[in-house]
Scaffold this motif. Sequence first.
Motif, PDB file in Angstrom:
ATOM      1  N   SER A  62       7.515 -69.842  42.109  1.00  0.00           N
ATOM      2  CA  SER A  62       6.581 -69.836  43.240  1.00  0.00           C
ATOM      3  C   SER A  62       6.839 -71.050  44.130  1.00  0.00           C
ATOM      4  O   SER A  62       7.693 -71.890  43.830  1.00  0.00           O
ATOM      5  N   GLY A  63       6.096 -71.149  45.209  1.00  0.00           N
ATOM      6  CA  GLY A  63       6.313 -72.222  46.173  1.00  0.00           C
ATOM      7  C   GLY A  63       6.257 -73.613  45.579  1.00  0.00           C
ATOM      8  O   GLY A  63       7.046 -74.495  45.942  1.00  0.00           O
ATOM      9  N   THR A  64       5.343 -73.810  44.654  1.00  0.00           N
ATOM     10  CA  THR A  64       5.218 -75.122  44.027  1.00  0.00           C
ATOM     11  C   THR A  64       6.511 -75.501  43.304  1.00  0.00           C
ATOM     12  O   THR A  64       6.858 -76.681  43.218  1.00  0.00           O
ATOM     13  N   LEU A  67       8.636 -77.204  45.730  1.00  0.00           N
ATOM     14  CA  LEU A  67       8.152 -78.576  45.978  1.00  0.00           C
ATOM     15  C   LEU A  67       8.573 -79.491  44.828  1.00  0.00           C
ATOM     16  O   LEU A  67       9.015 -80.620  45.037  1.00  0.00           O
ATOM     17  N   PHE A  89      -2.823 -78.920  50.121  1.00  0.00           N
ATOM     18  CA  PHE A  89      -1.403 -78.805  49.773  1.00  0.00           C
ATOM     19  C   PHE A  89      -0.655 -80.114  49.991  1.00  0.00           C
ATOM     20  O   PHE A  89       0.298 -80.415  49.271  1.00  0.00           O
ATOM     21  N   ARG A  92      -1.282 -81.864  46.873  1.00  0.00           N
ATOM     22  CA  ARG A  92      -0.457 -81.362  45.772  1.00  0.00           C
ATOM     23  C   ARG A  92       0.948 -81.968  45.814  1.00  0.00           C
ATOM     24  O   ARG A  92       1.483 -82.390  44.776  1.00  0.00           O
ATOM     25  N   THR A 136       3.485 -81.587  55.470  1.00  0.00           N
ATOM     26  CA  THR A 136       3.164 -80.167  55.369  1.00  0.00           C
ATOM     27  C   THR A 136       3.251 -79.555  56.759  1.00  0.00           C
ATOM     28  O   THR A 136       2.587 -80.018  57.679  1.00  0.00           O
ATOM     29  N   ASN A 138       2.416 -76.390  57.729  1.00  0.00           N
ATOM     30  CA  ASN A 138       1.190 -75.642  57.990  1.00  0.00           C
ATOM     31  C   ASN A 138       0.264 -75.879  56.800  1.00  0.00           C
ATOM     32  O   ASN A 138       0.561 -75.448  55.692  1.00  0.00           O
ATOM     33  N   THR A 140      -2.400 -74.992  54.689  1.00  0.00           N
ATOM     34  CA  THR A 140      -3.064 -73.715  54.435  1.00  0.00           C
ATOM     35  C   THR A 140      -4.550 -73.863  54.113  1.00  0.00           C
ATOM     36  O   THR A 140      -5.338 -72.954  54.350  1.00  0.00           O
ATOM     37  N   ASP A 165       6.902 -79.297  53.291  1.00  0.00           N
ATOM     38  CA  ASP A 165       6.329 -78.106  52.670  1.00  0.00           C
ATOM     39  C   ASP A 165       6.074 -77.094  53.787  1.00  0.00           C
ATOM     40  O   ASP A 165       5.141 -77.241  54.568  1.00  0.00           O
ATOM     41  N   VAL A 167       5.695 -73.793  53.092  1.00  0.00           N
ATOM     42  CA  VAL A 167       5.431 -72.581  52.307  1.00  0.00           C
ATOM     43  C   VAL A 167       4.658 -71.535  53.113  1.00  0.00           C
ATOM     44  O   VAL A 167       4.995 -70.364  53.094  1.00  0.00           O
ATOM     45  N   SER A 168       3.635 -71.958  53.850  1.00  0.00           N
ATOM     46  CA  SER A 168       2.848 -70.959  54.581  1.00  0.00           C
ATOM     47  C   SER A 168       3.183 -70.900  56.071  1.00  0.00           C
ATOM     48  O   SER A 168       2.634 -70.086  56.802  1.00  0.00           O
ATOM     49  N   GLN A 190       5.782 -65.328  49.355  1.00  0.00           N
ATOM     50  CA  GLN A 190       4.551 -64.509  49.459  1.00  0.00           C
ATOM     51  C   GLN A 190       3.621 -64.833  50.617  1.00  0.00           C
ATOM     52  O   GLN A 190       2.489 -64.393  50.626  1.00  0.00           O
ATOM     53  N   LYS A 191       4.117 -65.580  51.609  1.00  0.00           N
ATOM     54  CA  LYS A 191       3.232 -65.907  52.725  1.00  0.00           C
ATOM     55  C   LYS A 191       3.724 -65.151  53.965  1.00  0.00           C
ATOM     56  O   LYS A 191       3.607 -63.952  54.023  1.00  0.00           O
TER      57      LYS A 191
HETATM   58  C1  LIG Z   1       0.775 -71.365  49.000  1.00  0.00           C
HETATM   59  C2  LIG Z   1       1.207 -72.747  49.275  1.00  0.00           C
HETATM   60  C3  LIG Z   1       1.827 -73.546  48.291  1.00  0.00           C
HETATM   61  C4  LIG Z   1       1.915 -73.149  46.850  1.00  0.00           C
HETATM   62  O1  LIG Z   1       2.694 -72.135  46.584  1.00  0.00           O
HETATM   63  P1  LIG Z   1       2.632 -71.351  45.199  1.00  0.00           P
HETATM   64  O2  LIG Z   1       3.527 -70.226  45.523  1.00  0.00           O
HETATM   65  O3  LIG Z   1       1.208 -70.978  44.950  1.00  0.00           O
HETATM   66  O4  LIG Z   1       3.164 -72.232  44.150  1.00  0.00           O
HETATM   67  C5  LIG Z   1       2.295 -74.777  48.660  1.00  0.00           C
HETATM   68  N1  LIG Z   1       2.129 -75.247  49.898  1.00  0.00           N
HETATM   69  C6  LIG Z   1       1.513 -74.536  50.847  1.00  0.00           C
HETATM   70  C7  LIG Z   1       1.370 -75.125  52.200  1.00  0.00           C
HETATM   71  C8  LIG Z   1       1.038 -73.268  50.568  1.00  0.00           C
HETATM   72  O5  LIG Z   1       0.407 -72.561  51.499  1.00  0.00           O
END
Ligand SMILES: *Cc1c(COP(=O)(O)O)cnc(C)c1O
Length: 383
Positions: A62-64, A67, A89, A92, A136, A138, A140, A165, A167-168, A190-191
Amino acid sequence: MQDKKYLMIPGPTPVPPTVVAAMSQPLIGHRSDDFAKLHEQIVGKLKKVLQTNNDIFVLTNSGTGSLETAIANTVNPGDKVLALITGNFGERFANIAKAYGAKVDEVDFGWGNDVDLKVVEEKLAADSGYKVVLATQNETSTGVKNDIAGIAALVSKTPALLLVDGVSGIGAIEHKTDEWGVDILCTASQKALMLPPGLSVITVSEKAWRVVNDNQSPRFYFSLPAAKKVYDKWNTAYTPGVSMFLGMDAALDMMLAEGMDNVYARHALLAKATRAAAKALGLKLLSEDRCASNALTAVWSPEGIGADDIRKVLKKQYGITFAGGQGKLKGKIFRIAHMGFSDKMDIMIAISALEMALAQVGYSVELGTGVKAAQEVFLGKVE
Ligand SMILES: *Cc1c(COP(=O)(O)O)cnc(C)c1O
């Protein structure tokens, strides 16, 4: 009603039928020529979407995971890290660096705000010892877009690496990886990339490789050198999510056929309509227009009404799922995602249901005002 569902959360997001069909193809061996060809094709398409000629690794996690890959390969215990935090995020990303023993300088710009470039400039001027800077694209949790171009312009003048990051944001908001000088960009399937959860993507610049190759932190599954070793043969170090790769190829085709400029313009339009509708309903938005995300919109629940009560009505009676607030915003906001496989009528459904749900929880609303505001945006009647 069974199956009549509207998933409007910032991941996982709805997956187009074309992508589902691609993922349903018979499996192929991951050491086969067919897979190598698929892998090469995907990376070629990702280069266009991410605007980079850097190495791009598609990871099965997954996205994490991307990271953590970024941190594990660039941060040694005791290294100084500057974390630019605008929400959950950002926190995180900083926490991962802490888990790897970094000395993390956390700058929190407040939930709902974006990164203030002046503060970044001051931080970098005051301390030349940062090894990496975390940002980051975006955020989220708050629906805030950060100025990665501006941050990169500052960081690229220093020896520090910029880890982003995305991811979104990737797939919803343009990201000029090479032009801006982003060393490591992370995203996930998945985003806004219109796929189920399961893959992440990471890009690595030349400047980053020099750090990555010398890094001492423990890494095995997340080792970039291990991925690089087989990259030239379009192989992966471990078994990749083959079906997801098939889906990613189809999803990237869809995006490139639409045209990335059109993809970004669609997201901008959906965000504009959603914000106009919320404002017309008398609701307050978490972020200012200036730094508002085009991927999702965070809305304050009206005074005295729990955001989760609104969400419950939406889910139960209309089959619509909005996201709630995270961390300190829990119960106070709801978030409407309009990223990836999302278009005008998704917004119309969301807003018309929101109006009904608001009326049902006791908020005084003139039915149709939000819908009208969104329609006017779509008809081009609003500047
Ligand atoms: C969803 C998201 C993540 C985490 O991704 P996972 O797929 O849940 O591990 C990290 N950073 C941002 C900005 C996100 O939106």
